[in-house]
Each structure stands twice: as C-alpha cells, then as structure tokens.
Motif scaffolding. Structure first.
Motif, PDB file in Angstrom:
ATOM      1  N   SER A 149      -1.373  69.075  65.575  1.00 21.61           N
ATOM      2  CA  SER A 149      -2.729  68.900  66.111  1.00 21.61           C
ATOM      3  C   SER A 149      -3.272  70.241  66.590  1.00 21.61           C
ATOM      4  CB  SER A 149      -2.696  67.902  67.267  1.00 21.61           C
ATOM      5  OG  SER A 149      -3.990  67.724  67.812  1.00 21.61           O
ATOM      6  N   PRO A 150      -4.467  70.649  66.156  1.00 15.57           N
ATOM      7  CA  PRO A 150      -5.007  71.975  66.505  1.00 15.57           C
ATOM      8  C   PRO A 150      -5.617  71.997  67.903  1.00 15.57           C
ATOM      9  CG  PRO A 150      -6.569  70.839  65.103  1.00 15.57           C
ATOM     10  CD  PRO A 150      -5.361  69.920  65.232  1.00 15.57           C
ATOM     11  N   THR A 151      -4.781  71.857  68.922  1.00 13.65           N
ATOM     12  CA  THR A 151      -5.263  71.732  70.293  1.00 13.65           C
ATOM     13  C   THR A 151      -5.169  73.024  71.101  1.00 13.65           C
ATOM     14  OG1 THR A 151      -3.080  70.849  70.883  1.00 13.65           O
ATOM     15  CG2 THR A 151      -4.835  69.254  70.424  1.00 13.65           C
ATOM     16  N   ASN A 152      -4.639  74.085  70.514  1.00 16.53           N
ATOM     17  CA  ASN A 152      -4.690  75.401  71.149  1.00 16.53           C
ATOM     18  C   ASN A 152      -4.632  76.447  70.045  1.00 16.53           C
ATOM     19  OD1 ASN A 152      -1.903  75.977  70.487  1.00 16.53           O
ATOM     20  ND2 ASN A 152      -1.271  74.777  72.268  1.00 16.53           N
ATOM     21  N   ALA A 153      -4.711  77.714  70.421  1.00 13.64           N
ATOM     22  CA  ALA A 153      -4.806  78.767  69.410  1.00 13.64           C
ATOM     23  C   ALA A 153      -3.567  78.816  68.515  1.00 13.64           C
ATOM     24  CB  ALA A 153      -5.020  80.115  70.090  1.00 13.64           C
ATOM     25  N   GLY A 154      -2.382  78.696  69.112  1.00 13.85           N
ATOM     26  CA  GLY A 154      -1.151  78.744  68.325  1.00 13.85           C
ATOM     27  C   GLY A 154      -1.030  77.574  67.375  1.00 13.85           C
ATOM     28  N   TYR A 155      -1.266  76.368  67.864  1.00 14.17           N
ATOM     29  CA  TYR A 155      -1.201  75.184  67.012  1.00 14.17           C
ATOM     30  C   TYR A 155      -2.253  75.252  65.895  1.00 14.17           C
ATOM     31  CZ  TYR A 155       1.910  72.742  70.293  1.00 14.17           C
ATOM     32  OH  TYR A 155       2.970  72.355  71.073  1.00 14.17           O
ATOM     33  N   THR A 156      -3.431  75.757  66.229  1.00 19.40           N
ATOM     34  CA  THR A 156      -4.489  75.826  65.223  1.00 19.40           C
ATOM     35  C   THR A 156      -4.109  76.752  64.086  1.00 19.40           C
ATOM     36  OG1 THR A 156      -6.190  75.349  66.883  1.00 19.40           O
ATOM     37  CG2 THR A 156      -6.925  76.368  64.833  1.00 19.40           C
ATOM     38  N   ALA A 157      -3.477  77.882  64.401  1.00 15.72           N
ATOM     39  CA  ALA A 157      -3.028  78.799  63.344  1.00 15.72           C
ATOM     40  C   ALA A 157      -2.009  78.121  62.435  1.00 15.72           C
ATOM     41  CB  ALA A 157      -2.446  80.064  63.974  1.00 15.72           C
ATOM     42  N   THR A 158      -1.066  77.375  63.023  1.00 14.92           N
ATOM     43  CA  THR A 158      -0.075  76.649  62.223  1.00 14.92           C
ATOM     44  C   THR A 158      -0.741  75.564  61.384  1.00 14.92           C
ATOM     45  OG1 THR A 158       1.642  77.063  63.871  1.00 14.92           O
ATOM     46  CG2 THR A 158       2.011  75.234  62.349  1.00 14.92           C
ATOM     47  N   TRP A 159      -1.664  74.848  61.984  1.00 17.63           N
ATOM     48  CA  TRP A 159      -2.399  73.765  61.297  1.00 17.63           C
ATOM     49  C   TRP A 159      -3.145  74.297  60.079  1.00 17.63           C
ATOM     50  CZ3 TRP A 159      -7.933  73.625  61.790  1.00 17.63           C
ATOM     51  CH2 TRP A 159      -8.555  72.451  61.360  1.00 17.63           C
ATOM     52  N   ARG A 160      -3.790  75.451  60.219  1.00 13.39           N
ATOM     53  CA  ARG A 160      -4.499  76.048  59.085  1.00 13.39           C
ATOM     54  C   ARG A 160      -3.526  76.432  57.976  1.00 13.39           C
ATOM     55  NH1 ARG A 160      -9.856  78.042  60.079  1.00 13.39           N
ATOM     56  NH2 ARG A 160      -9.515  79.475  58.349  1.00 13.39           N
ATOM     57  N   ARG A 161      -2.375  76.998  58.346  1.00 19.10           N
ATOM     58  CA  ARG A 161      -1.384  77.369  57.337  1.00 19.10           C
ATOM     59  C   ARG A 161      -0.849  76.130  56.622  1.00 19.10           C
ATOM     60  NH1 ARG A 161       0.913  80.450  61.365  1.00 19.10           N
ATOM     61  NH2 ARG A 161       2.868  79.263  61.226  1.00 19.10           N
ATOM     62  N   GLN A 162      -0.636  75.046  57.378  1.00 14.84           N
ATOM     63  CA  GLN A 162      -0.152  73.823  56.744  1.00 14.84           C
ATOM     64  C   GLN A 162      -1.146  73.306  55.705  1.00 14.84           C
ATOM     65  OE1 GLN A 162       0.639  71.716  60.579  1.00 14.84           O
ATOM     66  NE2 GLN A 162       2.546  71.113  59.553  1.00 14.84           N
ATOM     67  N   LEU A 163      -2.417  73.248  56.059  1.00 12.75           N
ATOM     68  CA  LEU A 163      -3.427  72.759  55.122  1.00 12.75           C
ATOM     69  C   LEU A 163      -3.569  73.696  53.928  1.00 12.75           C
ATOM     70  CD1 LEU A 163      -6.119  71.489  57.653  1.00 12.75           C
ATOM     71  CD2 LEU A 163      -4.557  70.105  56.282  1.00 12.75           C
ATOM     72  N   ASP A 164      -3.460  74.992  54.172  1.00 15.33           N
ATOM     73  CA  ASP A 164      -3.521  75.949  53.055  1.00 15.33           C
ATOM     74  C   ASP A 164      -2.304  75.804  52.143  1.00 15.33           C
ATOM     75  OD1 ASP A 164      -5.918  76.945  53.967  1.00 15.33           O
ATOM     76  OD2 ASP A 164      -5.055  78.693  54.971  1.00 15.33           O
ATOM     77  N   LEU A 218      -0.551  73.049  51.664  1.00 14.39           N
ATOM     78  CA  LEU A 218      -0.723  71.806  50.912  1.00 14.39           C
ATOM     79  C   LEU A 218      -1.706  71.999  49.771  1.00 14.39           C
ATOM     80  CD1 LEU A 218      -0.844  69.255  53.874  1.00 14.39           C
ATOM     81  CD2 LEU A 218       0.935  69.394  52.109  1.00 14.39           C
ATOM     82  N   ARG A 219      -2.760  72.750  50.016  1.00 13.69           N
ATOM     83  CA  ARG A 219      -3.736  73.031  48.955  1.00 13.69           C
ATOM     84  C   ARG A 219      -3.076  73.783  47.805  1.00 13.69           C
ATOM     85  NH1 ARG A 219      -7.298  77.306  47.701  1.00 13.69           N
ATOM     86  NH2 ARG A 219      -9.233  76.604  46.699  1.00 13.69           N
ATOM     87  N   ALA A 220      -2.266  74.789  48.136  1.00 14.55           N
ATOM     88  CA  ALA A 220      -1.589  75.555  47.090  1.00 14.55           C
ATOM     89  C   ALA A 220      -0.623  74.677  46.301  1.00 14.55           C
ATOM     90  CB  ALA A 220      -0.857  76.741  47.720  1.00 14.55           C
ATOM     91  N   ASP A 221       0.147  73.832  47.004  1.00 14.45           N
ATOM     92  CA  ASP A 221       1.098  72.958  46.321  1.00 14.45           C
ATOM     93  C   ASP A 221       0.388  71.958  45.418  1.00 14.45           C
ATOM     94  OD1 ASP A 221       3.227  74.213  47.459  1.00 14.45           O
ATOM     95  OD2 ASP A 221       3.618  72.688  48.985  1.00 14.45           O
ATOM     96  N   ALA A 222      -0.688  71.379  45.932  1.00 12.88           N
ATOM     97  CA  ALA A 222      -1.420  70.391  45.134  1.00 12.88           C
ATOM     98  C   ALA A 222      -2.045  71.035  43.903  1.00 12.88           C
ATOM     99  CB  ALA A 222      -2.499  69.735  45.987  1.00 12.88           C
ATOM    100  N   THR A 223      -2.528  72.260  44.044  1.00 13.58           N
ATOM    101  CA  THR A 223      -3.152  72.961  42.927  1.00 13.58           C
ATOM    102  C   THR A 223      -2.141  73.257  41.826  1.00 13.58           C
ATOM    103  OG1 THR A 223      -4.779  73.980  44.413  1.00 13.58           O
ATOM    104  CG2 THR A 223      -4.464  75.008  42.269  1.00 13.58           C
ATOM    105  N   LEU A 224      -0.909  73.583  42.210  1.00 13.76           N
ATOM    106  CA  LEU A 224       0.116  73.972  41.241  1.00 13.76           C
ATOM    107  C   LEU A 224       0.833  72.784  40.619  1.00 13.76           C
ATOM    108  CD1 LEU A 224       1.671  77.002  43.171  1.00 13.76           C
ATOM    109  CD2 LEU A 224       0.155  77.081  41.167  1.00 13.76           C
ATOM    110  N   THR A 225       0.613  71.582  41.151  1.00 14.02           N
ATOM    111  CA  THR A 225       1.301  70.404  40.622  1.00 14.02           C
ATOM    112  C   THR A 225       0.653  69.964  39.309  1.00 14.02           C
ATOM    113  OG1 THR A 225       1.871  69.688  42.853  1.00 14.02           O
ATOM    114  CG2 THR A 225       1.979  68.035  41.129  1.00 14.02           C
TER     115      THR A 225
END
Length: 344
Positions: free
Chosen positions: A231-246, A248-255
């Motif tokens: 959950s992007p509830t602070n600066a550190g979590y938000t950075a991790t959250w963005r990397r996770q979504l990015d 997933l996007r890369a994995d989905a694109t390459l599948t």
C-alpha cells in the motif's frame, strides 16, 4: 470589514463594556472558504495534469486515490460562485469540476457486459484479499459456493485465514491448488478447476508473488498472475509500489500468451502507474463492463462506506469480459471481485 465602535466618552452610552471582536459577514465568509477549497483543489488538479505525481509520488499516491470523493466540495464552491456572481471564482471552480468529471465519469458510467464469442471458453474468476488477521475468513466460503468460480485467487493467506476458509468446505471441489501461506500479509494461493502448469513463485520488487499457466483446454491457455502490491502510504512504500506495478507491466508485456492479473493492486484508475500497467494490452474488467460505482475498500470502516476500488482483474484483449460484480463483506477490509471471461 465592519467592526463595533469603541467606547469613548460622549459616545453611544456603551462605556465600560468590553471591545467586540471583528465580525466577518456570511457572504464574505462563504466566498473566502470557496476560494480556499477551489484554490487547494486547483493546485492538485494542475499537479496531476502536468504529471507532478511522477516527480512527487508521495503524497500524490494518497491524494489521487480519493479523486472521486475529494473533489466534491468544488461543486459547492461552484454553486456559491454562481449564486453570488463571483466570476473569477466561477471560472476556476468550473475548470476544477470539468477535470473531476473527466476523471470520474468513466469510473461510474454504466455499461453492459460483452457477449461471449461463439466457441469461446468461458471461465469465472473470484479474487479476494482475506486480511491476514481475519478469523472470519471462512465467511467467504458461502460466496465461493454461491458464485462457483472456476479459479479463486486469494491474497493475505495465512494459516489462520486459510484454515477458516478450508473449514467452510468451499475449497474442497478444486482439484488444482497452488498455496503459499505465510504468517505475514504476503501469503497467496490459487485454487482452480483447470490444471495449473509451471507455477512460479517470484519476487516483484523484493516482495513475493505468484504466476502460473492455466490450461483451459487442449488448445487454450493463459498466464495468471496473483497480485498483491504494497500500500503506497508513505514515501518508501510508494517507491516499492511503483516498482511492483512496473515489474508486472514488464512481465505481462513479455508473456507470449494471453494474460490475466487478479488481486489487490492497492491502486485505482487515478494512479498513473496503474494506468501504465494497462498499456501492456490489458483491460480492467470493471471498466469494460461499465460496472459503475463498486468500491472494494475499506469494507471494515465503521464511519464511512467503502470508497476505493483497489482490487482488480485485468485481462488481455483475447478475453471478452462478460460479467463483473463486487461481492459482500466477510470480515476482511476488502470485498471480493467476481469476473466472467470468455477466452477466444
């Protein structure tokens, strides 16, 4: 700004009484408050339009999440500006309202499911965050038994939540299972009537996730991602959250095969990283169907109804989306999501 006169010798006979405080007329007060509201929302609107949420992920991740409801005071400000004939206030408030409508109307606009193409393989997916401390997780069992999904994707799977759900008997009919229960919120599980091939626990931005191939029939299969982001509830979590979504996007694109991502994304359609994820030829089942206002979180709030739709099923364009619904509360802070798909 009018004030009461001071007591002076030879004055109005009020000598000896305390000096009165300044009084703001109601009209002036309404205009002042309207400008504060519109000014604040105008700054947020401008920031979003110039993609300031990329440079300042936090707190924009939290601010943008509540877009459907946090801009509602702008409509009151617009009415005040119109009623009191404050033209500059009217123009600014109108611009904020137009931006809000552009962002929100697609979320609430009704629609209808697509028909299943002839010869398509139909399947139903239920996904739900159990809430890892939820001793009443077995309450989801009645919904599983009633909805009869072909695939169940669960997040926050712990010995507590999984045990409660297994005791309900709802999981007994699933021949194929991939279960990774943990004592923390990062356990995940998939139960399926279709064979699960090549299941792969994987790390998405250093947090556990799960993907596998679902063999629907001899000719058709797809890649399933069980998703749970931080959950992007602070600066550190938000950075991790963005990397996770990015990631997933890369994995989905390459599948190379069709893809379904199901779970708790901790993101709404007002988050740019989530919208970029859909650029990987993915469609949000809710938006395809036009399911309207169906928030899934926070189902446990004592003071407000659920406000955010952060649980999603995203599917490749090879799927027709033939149904969507949000389930009922069962002790978790999330409502389940049930989606009907037809794989061409």
């Amino acid at each position: 700004m009018p004030v009461f006169p001071e007591d002076e010798p030879g004055g109005s006979g009020m000598k000896g009484r305390p000096r009165s405080a300044a009084v703001l007329p109601p009209r002036t007060l309404m205009i002042f408050v309207a400008w504060v509201v519109v000014g604040t929302l105008g700054v947020l609107t401008l920031g979003r339009l110039v993609h300031l949420d990329d440079a300042l992920s936090w707190p924009y991740s939290g601010i943008n999440a509540f877009t459907p409801v946090e801009y509602l005071p702008a409509y009151v400000a617009l009415a005040i500006a119109f009623a009191l004939r404050r033209n500059r206030l009217l123009v600014v408030a109108l611009l904020v309202v137009i931006a809000h409508l552009a962002w929100t109307v697609p979320e609430v606009w009704p629609g209808k499911p697509a028909p299943a193409p002839a010869g398509a393989a139909r399947l139903r997916i239920l996904t739900s965050n159990l809430l890892y401390t939820n001793a009443q997780a077995g309450g989801l069992g009645s919904q599983i038994l009633g909805q009869k999904p072909d695939i169940v994707v669960l997040e926050e799977v712990t010995p507590l939540t999984l045990g409660a759900l297994e005791r309900s008997g709802a999981l007994a009919g699933y021949a194929y299972q991939e279960v990774h229960a943990q004592s923390d919120p990062w356990g995940v599980a998939v139960f399926s009537r279709f064979p699960l091939v090549d299941p792969q626990p994987l790390s998405v931005a250093d947090l556990p996730s799960l993907r596998m191939t679902v063999q629907v029939d001899a000719q058709r299969r797809f890649r399933l991602f069980a998703v749970h982001t931080v959950s992007p509830t602070n600066a550190g979590y938000t950075a991790t959250w963005r990397r996770q979504l990015d990631n997933l996007r890369a994995d989905a694109t390459l599948t190379p095969m069709p893809v379904v991502l199901a779970g708790d994304f901790n993101a709404t359609r007002d988050h740019r990283p989530f919208r970029r994820l859909q650029d990987a030829h993915l469609r949000d089942a809710h938006d395809v169907v036009g399911a309207g206002w169906t928030p899934t979180w926070n189902a446990k709030s004592l003071f407000t109804p659920p406000l955010l739709r952060i649980d999603h099923v995203l599917a490749s364009t090879q799927f027709a989306v033939t149904g969507y619904q949000a389930g009922a509360e069962f002790g978790s802070d999330h409502k389940p999501v049930i989606v009907d798909l037809a794989l061409r």
